[in-house]
Design a protein around this motif. Structure first.
Motif, mmCIF file in Angstrom:
data_model
loop_
_atom_site.group_PDB
_atom_site.id
_atom_site.type_symbol
_atom_site.label_atom_id
_atom_site.label_comp_id
_atom_site.label_asym_id
_atom_site.label_seq_id
_atom_site.Cartn_x
_atom_site.Cartn_y
_atom_site.Cartn_z
ATOM 1 N N UNK A 46 1.149 -1.367 0.168
ATOM 2 C CA UNK A 46 0.173 0.334 -0.289
ATOM 3 C C UNK A 46 1.213 1.453 -0.099
ATOM 4 N N UNK A 47 0.772 2.585 -0.850
ATOM 5 C CA UNK A 47 1.158 3.421 -0.753
ATOM 6 C C UNK A 47 1.305 3.653 1.090
ATOM 7 N N UNK A 48 0.230 3.472 1.891
ATOM 8 C CA UNK A 48 0.789 4.269 3.005
ATOM 9 C C UNK A 48 1.256 3.471 4.078
ATOM 10 N N UNK A 49 1.897 2.293 3.472
ATOM 11 C CA UNK A 49 2.791 1.012 4.021
ATOM 12 C C UNK A 49 4.421 1.788 3.267
ATOM 13 N N UNK A 50 4.015 1.432 1.807
ATOM 14 C CA UNK A 50 5.628 2.549 1.579
ATOM 15 C C UNK A 50 6.264 3.535 1.935
ATOM 16 N N UNK A 51 5.386 4.356 2.476
ATOM 17 C CA UNK A 51 5.478 5.850 2.822
ATOM 18 C C UNK A 51 6.576 6.281 3.782
ATOM 19 N N UNK A 113 -8.721 -3.414 4.924
ATOM 20 C CA UNK A 113 -9.656 -4.188 5.160
ATOM 21 C C UNK A 113 -9.669 -5.906 5.167
ATOM 22 N N UNK A 114 -10.185 -6.047 6.391
ATOM 23 C CA UNK A 114 -9.371 -8.195 6.466
ATOM 24 C C UNK A 114 -11.347 -9.277 5.923
ATOM 25 N N UNK A 115 -11.297 -10.005 6.025
ATOM 26 C CA UNK A 115 -12.288 -10.702 6.253
ATOM 27 C C UNK A 115 -12.125 -11.624 7.384
ATOM 28 N N UNK A 121 -4.374 -12.171 8.573
ATOM 29 C CA UNK A 121 -4.346 -10.517 9.481
ATOM 30 C C UNK A 121 -3.138 -9.816 9.895
ATOM 31 N N UNK A 122 -2.412 -11.003 10.870
ATOM 32 C CA UNK A 122 -1.930 -10.844 11.906
ATOM 33 C C UNK A 122 0.148 -10.408 11.645
ATOM 34 N N UNK A 123 -0.385 -11.601 10.381
ATOM 35 C CA UNK A 123 1.092 -11.116 9.479
ATOM 36 C C UNK A 123 1.275 -9.662 8.676
ATOM 37 N N UNK A 128 3.292 -5.491 7.304
ATOM 38 C CA UNK A 128 3.585 -3.898 7.054
ATOM 39 C C UNK A 128 3.443 -2.765 7.732
ATOM 40 N N UNK A 129 3.436 -3.041 8.856
ATOM 41 C CA UNK A 129 3.015 -2.158 9.827
ATOM 42 C C UNK A 129 1.229 -0.980 9.861
ATOM 43 N N UNK A 130 0.509 -2.222 8.739
ATOM 44 C CA UNK A 130 -0.276 -1.150 8.735
ATOM 45 C C UNK A 130 -1.651 -2.182 9.046
ATOM 46 N N UNK A 131 -2.703 -1.646 10.247
ATOM 47 C CA UNK A 131 -3.851 -2.027 11.176
ATOM 48 C C UNK A 131 -4.423 -2.116 10.570
ATOM 49 N N UNK A 132 -4.967 -3.540 10.501
ATOM 50 C CA UNK A 132 -6.493 -3.946 9.268
ATOM 51 C C UNK A 132 -7.102 -3.523 10.383
#
Length: 267
Positions: A46-51, A113-115, A121-123, A128-132
């Motif tokens: 994701x862009x936010x993860x690469x930023x 978003x995750x299902x 989700x944890x991995x 990525x450092x992004x909370x789903x």
């Protein structure tokens, strides 16, 4: 050769297993940029993860994210190109996911978003450092807009291969389905890939193919490696990428990117 653009994948290429950029590599990138080299991160993230990494390297211009589905300019936050998965096709992927009880990432407006919770989700959050955000209710009801990409995360590696082959067989005419990390199956718009994004960016910048170096490690880097005038695989890369590369550098943990900059750019 006077190279003008260096495209670098993040995970397992620029980043070590510790998910960090070595001090040596940071210094060499800075030095190469001072000499006029355009450095472009090309990642499935994701862009936010690469930023955070873009900021660390002080890269303020174009970056290729989501495997080429989203190209943004960092300084202005301007979207240069966005090629999401159409809603109709995303819903078909959702049907497959639900039928096979798989973990799915959806990316809407650079939000994750995750299902389901659990390994997927944890991995993903860990690397990525992004909370789903966990989707409550029926997954298909969340597809009210095109998703920048879709990502299946599966713990069982044999299942990953099974899912990859099944989706490629079923959707190869309509979607770009590929693999990146061992646990990931990446699903994008048919016209979204790192290679296509790099080609368009190079055209916009009036940079020729033979003036480009691209470095990667996995299948989602393949068309980028093939497009660049000098395609490089890190030593830890997938065998198929190594076969297509013009050069194999050291592994991500052994300074492969730094080696390329020293040998072919700052020589």
């Amino acid at each position: 050769m006077n190279y003008k653009l260096l495209a670098i994948d993040l995970d397992d290429t620029l980043l070590g297993q510790d998910l960090k950029i070595s001090n040596r590599t940071q210094k060499l990138i800075k030095e190469a940029r001072k000499q006029g080299l355009r450095v472009v991160i090309a990642t499935g993230r994701m862009y936010s993860s690469a930023l955070p990494y873009l900021k660390q390297l002080n890269l303020t211009k174009e970056t290729i994210t989501y495997n080429g589905a989203l190209v943004k300019q960092v300084a202005s936050n301007k979207i240069i190109d966005h090629r999401p998965v159409p809603k109709k096709l995303a819903r078909k992927i959702v049907d497959y996911v639900e039928e096979n009880n798989l973990h799915l990432n959806l990316y809407l407006d650079d939000q994750l978003y995750v299902n389901k919770s659990g390994f997927g989700a944890d991995y993903y959050e860990r690397i990525s450092g992004v909370k789903p955000t966990l989707i409550k209710g029926k997954l298909s009801q969340c597809i009210d807009q095109p998703s920048t990409k879709l990502l299946i995360v599966e713990e069982n590696l044999a299942k990953v291969k099974e899912v990859l082959v099944a989706l490629q067989d079923r959707f190869s005419d309509d979607l770009n389905v590929t693999a990146s990390k061992a646990h990931f199956v990446e699903i994008m718009n048919q016209q979204a890939s790192k290679g296509r994004a790099l080609k368009k960016l190079a055209s916009d910048l009036n940079i020729e193919r033979d003036q480009i170096i691209a470095i990667g490690d996995s299948y989602n880097d393949l068309d980028m490696i093939e497009y660049a005038g000098f395609g490089v695989a890190v030593d830890n890369a997938r065998d198929k990428l190594k076969e297509k590369a013009d050069y194999i550098t050291s592994s991500n943990d052994e300074g492969g990117v730094a080696e390329i900059i020293e040998k072919f750019i700052l020589n």
